[in-house]
Design a protein around this motif. Structure first.
Motif, short mmCIF file in Angstrom:
data_model
loop_
_atom_site.label_atom_id
_atom_site.label_comp_id
_atom_site.label_asym_id
_atom_site.label_seq_id
_atom_site.Cartn_x
_atom_site.Cartn_y
_atom_site.Cartn_z
N ALA A 1 37.61 15.00 82.63
CA ALA A 1 37.16 16.27 81.71
C ALA A 1 37.06 16.25 80.50
O ALA A 1 35.84 16.72 79.89
N LEU A 2 38.09 15.42 79.74
CA LEU A 2 37.97 15.20 78.29
C LEU A 2 36.73 14.54 78.05
O LEU A 2 35.91 14.91 76.88
N LEU A 3 36.39 13.67 78.81
CA LEU A 3 35.43 12.51 78.20
C LEU A 3 33.97 13.61 78.59
O LEU A 3 32.94 12.99 77.98
N ALA A 4 34.04 14.56 79.44
CA ALA A 4 32.89 15.37 79.62
C ALA A 4 32.95 16.61 78.56
O ALA A 4 31.84 17.31 78.43
N GLY A 5 33.94 16.68 77.44
CA GLY A 5 34.11 17.64 76.59
C GLY A 5 34.67 19.04 77.20
O GLY A 5 34.83 19.95 76.43
N ASP A 6 35.09 18.92 78.40
CA ASP A 6 35.62 20.06 79.20
C ASP A 6 37.34 20.21 78.55
O ASP A 6 37.91 19.87 79.55
N VAL A 7 37.32 20.76 77.65
CA VAL A 7 39.17 20.55 76.87
C VAL A 7 39.72 21.66 77.69
O VAL A 7 40.64 21.81 77.80
N SER A 8 38.75 23.00 78.16
CA SER A 8 39.31 24.16 78.61
C SER A 8 40.02 23.72 79.85
O SER A 8 41.23 23.89 80.26
N MET B 1 45.37 18.08 65.70
CA MET B 1 44.13 19.14 65.92
C MET B 1 44.09 19.50 67.51
O MET B 1 44.23 18.58 68.34
N ASN B 2 44.47 20.76 67.61
CA ASN B 2 44.40 21.11 69.01
C ASN B 2 42.88 21.62 69.55
O ASN B 2 42.25 22.41 68.90
N PHE B 3 42.47 20.79 70.68
CA PHE B 3 40.84 21.22 71.18
C PHE B 3 41.16 22.53 72.09
O PHE B 3 41.65 22.31 73.22
N LEU B 4 40.60 23.48 71.83
CA LEU B 4 40.56 24.72 72.49
C LEU B 4 39.20 25.02 73.42
O LEU B 4 39.57 25.63 74.51
#
Length: 337
Positions: A171-178, A298-301
């Motif tokens: 998910a993170l590698l795809a940018g889906d931080v949510s 830094m929190n990715f939201l």
């Protein structure tokens, strides 16, 4: 929570309630195990102990594979475990020699003689020792001999959580931080130090802090723009905090002397200016202090958009203005919930 960087630093307990694992990310599934551990220790008048490993075993067993990145650094992991009420965290250096112990020696030397295990909570599929030849049956048999009990986390309990570190990494590698936050139970974050950049952002009205992440094994989300919060100390005496693996354990950027700001982060190679390296930058809203050398969290939201090459800096500036509006709109929606 007391932290030990070697088994030799740990004083054997009379009633150790133990679990073992890498616990990368300390996600919902891990938290279920750890809460069970803490509750059992309290009920039995014992002390909860987590035995984890650093580096990750796969980094030692398969050193040629550089693709594996960790959701959490060892210190981020320690901070989360502390918040869950764990009494002791043993961070065992994972080496070839350690991995080559036969299961019987591992149980006797590590679990019994070093830790003083009286009860162990472990997954149904746990493997240990040389060639991962040890299993749950070996632990139960050894428990009868060494006077400790084994509590099995059943397969169904683990699958019901439907969470795994590999899913979170994807998910993170795809940018889906949510989605990653849903799995983790908290926002994915990175710690890093503010370093000097080329200051191009200042020329278009969007100054950014360039972030250097020292831990090369730390996973960085996919390229793009993100809504983030930034936590840091504004006291000069608090700069250069705890960036190394050991010292950061004593200081949390969640402590009361720290301030949190809204912002938008960029990850990518800056194609508009033909950048050659992958950068991590953050534009902190309503903030104009010099913070070079400062350590920040830094929190990715929320993922806002993918990285794009624009025709020039003017076009980039227009897009960044839209990005800021979208980011502020996102934060406003959170406040109205």
């Amino acid at each position: 929570m007391k932290i030990y960087h070697n088994l030799s630093d740990f004083n054997k307990l009379n009633n150790a309630i133990v679990t073992i694992g890498t616990f990368d990310g300390v996600h919902f599934g891990h938290q279920k195990i750890i809460k069970q551990l803490v509750e059992k220790a309290k009920a039995d008048g014992g002390e909860s102990v987590i035995l984890t490993f650093f580096p990750h075993p796969r980094m030692i067993i398969d050193p040629e594979n550089q693709d594996l990145k960790m959701i959490s650094t060892i210190n981020e992991k320690a901070e989360i475990l502390k918040s869950l009420g764990v009494d002791h965290l043993i961070i065992t250096p994972f080496t070839r020699d350690f991995s080559n112990q036969i299961p019987e020696d591992y149980i006797k030397n590590t679990l019994v003689n070093n830790i003083g295990t009286k009860h162990i909570i472990i997954g149904y599929d746990h493997r240990f020792g040389k060639d991962r030849s040890g299993n749950l049956s070996d632990l139960k048999a050894a428990g009868l001999h060494f006077d400790f009990t084994v509590e099995e986390i059943m397969e169904q309990d683990i699958h019901d959580v439907a969470v795994s570190s590999s899913k979170i990494r994807q998910a993170l590698l795809a940018g889906d931080v949510s989605l990653a936050a849903d799995y983790l139970g908290y926002p994915f974050s990175i710690y890093g130090r503010v370093i000097k950049g080329d200051k191009i952002g200042r020329t278009i009205g969007f100054p950014t802090a360039n972030i250097f992440v020292e831990e090369t094994y730390k996973l960085i989300p996919g390229d793009g723009i993100y809504a983030v919060t930034v936590t840091m100390s504004l006291e000069p005496a608090q700069t250069n905090l705890a960036i190394d693996e050991r010292s950061r354990n004593s200081t949390s950027v969640l402590d009361s002397q720290y301030s949190t700001f809204k912002g938008m982060a960029y990850i990518g190679q800056r194609p508009t200016i033909n950048g050659m390296t992958r950068n991590i930058e953050v534009n902190i809203f309503d903030f104009n202090q010099e913070i070079y050398g400062q350590d920040i969290k830094m929190n990715f939201l929320k993922f806002l958009r993918h990285d794009v090459k624009f025709t020039g800096l003017d076009a980039l500036k227009l897009q960044l203005q839209k990005d800021k509006e979208n980011t502020l709109g996102y934060f406003k929606s959170l406040e109205s919930e």
